[in-house]
Enzyme design. Structure first.
Site, PDB file in Angstrom:
ATOM      1  N   THR A 284       0.834  -1.207   0.000  1.00 39.55           N
ATOM      2  CA  THR A 284       0.000   0.000   0.000  1.00 39.55           C
ATOM      3  C   THR A 284       0.867   1.254   0.000  1.00 39.55           C
ATOM      4  OG1 THR A 284      -1.775  -1.138   1.169  1.00 39.55           O
ATOM      5  CG2 THR A 284      -1.778   1.265   1.261  1.00 39.55           C
TER       6      THR A 284
ATOM      7  N   HIS B 153       2.098   1.828  -3.458  1.00 35.80           N
ATOM      8  CA  HIS B 153       1.062   2.408  -4.323  1.00 35.80           C
ATOM      9  C   HIS B 153       0.966   3.920  -4.116  1.00 35.80           C
ATOM     10  CE1 HIS B 153       0.070  -1.578  -5.381  1.00 35.80           C
ATOM     11  NE2 HIS B 153      -0.782  -1.841  -4.399  1.00 35.80           N
TER      12      HIS B 153
END
Length: 355
Positions: free
Chosen positions: A40, A43
């Protein structure tokens, strides 16, 4: 305090001086002693399509996996004290919605995620609700303590409803050897799986080697085997297939493979996130196989955390999980860490609060 901050809606981030968080009556202030990098975080750092759509708060301190020491507590906090070693459940919930009131807090209707919806842990300090604090054993290695949250994902994939009985003595496949997939191998090995099959994209040799060390009996390169991969596993199981498949990659081919190798009446846990809609033959994959399917989101609060604690109390399991930490860098080496991950030369990187 110093923090790694997403300052604009574009790739990258920077170290900035920001205000130390103020805490409420039922919150704690934690001094970060170790933090680990998650997909995450990648990202958000790279500002991919998911991040562009998901992230609303800018500027944002990123990061959510960590451990630390409580530096301050609010006046109504009763369960922890200053000096305690803690980690955190990163799903911050309202406690009042239907899901929260029916023992499903991890999928709260008004869920906020640390380092995504509110400031995270790549910083000197982080503020947390008391409910989200998990007190660590004093003997737990700081690096391992910082990766309990993703380890909880692996445990929840393996045990979405305390399914020990469908793992012990059974064949299990783990599709995807990212850090959480590697953890899942160690988990199902500890739970007594008879044979463990692991599949990986093949570009990260570090992770493929770790898959064997975690306990996989056969590690397959999905890139090289391609469409032949299900046949290999079916042949290895005398045509029976696997009783449990954990899809941890988010690769469309792996999703189809998971159901191809599943024995009728078997169980699939879906954890990997797909970048776009996928196609699957529901008739043959699920319905005629009478398959049981679990979607995996987060960790059960707090059943999964107690399971993680129990597993880490075993010295050999703790040793295995520590192997997944392949680099320990300083917080100001975030850029270098990103390059290592993108070069496929690492499994899990832990950042230490040295600026």
């Amino acid at each position: 305090m110093l923090a790694i901050v997403k300052t604009k809606r574009a790739p990258g981030g920077q170290i900035s001086t920001v205000g130390t968080p103020k805490i409420g009556r039922r919150e704690v202030l934690v001094k970060v002693t170790a933090a680990s990098i998650c997909g995450t975080d990648m990202h958000i750092w790279n500002w991919n399509n998911w991040a562009q759509q998901r992230i609303k708060k800018i500027p944002l301190i990123i990061g959510h996996e960590f451990c630390g020491e409580i530096a301050e507590i609010g006046p109504d906090v009763t369960s922890v004290k200053v000096g305690d070693s803690v980690s955190a459940e990163t799903h911050i919930v309202d406690g009042t919605c239907y899901q929260c009131r029916t023992d499903r807090m991890h999928i709260c209707q008004n869920l906020k995620i640390l380092g995504v919806d509110r400031d995270g842990v790549f910083a000197e300090y982080v503020a947390l609700p008391e409910r989200n604090v998990w007190k660590n054993d004093s003997t737990l290695d700081s690096g391992v303590a910082s990766i309990q949250e993703p380890l909880g994902n692996a445990v929840q994939a393996a045990l979405p409803a305390n399914n020990v009985e469908d793992i012990a003595g059974k064949n299990v496949a783990i599709l995807g050897c990212g850090p959480i997939g590697l953890m899942a191998i160690a988990v199902v090995k500890k739970l007594g799986a008879a044979r463990i099959f692991a599949t990986a994209g093949g570009l990260n040799k570090v992770r493929m080697e770790l898959a064997a060390k975690m306990g996989a009996d056969l590690v397959l390169n999905a890139r090289e085997e391609g469409a032949n991969l299900p046949k290999i596993i079916l042949d290895e199981t005398d045509g029976e297939g696997v009783d449990v498949a954990l899809e941890m990659s988010g690769a469309p081919a792996a999703l189809n493979h998971a159901f191809e190798i599943l024995t009728p009446g078997g169980r699939v846990s879906l954890f990997g996130l797909f970048s776009s809609p996928v196609t699957l033959d529901f008739n043959d994959a699920m319905i005629f196989k009478a398959a049981t399917i679990y979607g995996i989101s987060g960790r059960r609060m707090f059943q999964t955390w107690f399971q993680v604690k129990g597993l880490l109390s075993d010295a050999e399991f703790h040793r295995k999980i520590a192997l997944i930490i392949t680099q320990r860098l300083n917080m100001d080496q975030m850029g270098e860490a990103i390059k290592l991950i993108e070069a496929k030369k690492t499994a899990k990187i832990v950042l230490e609060p040295k600026w």
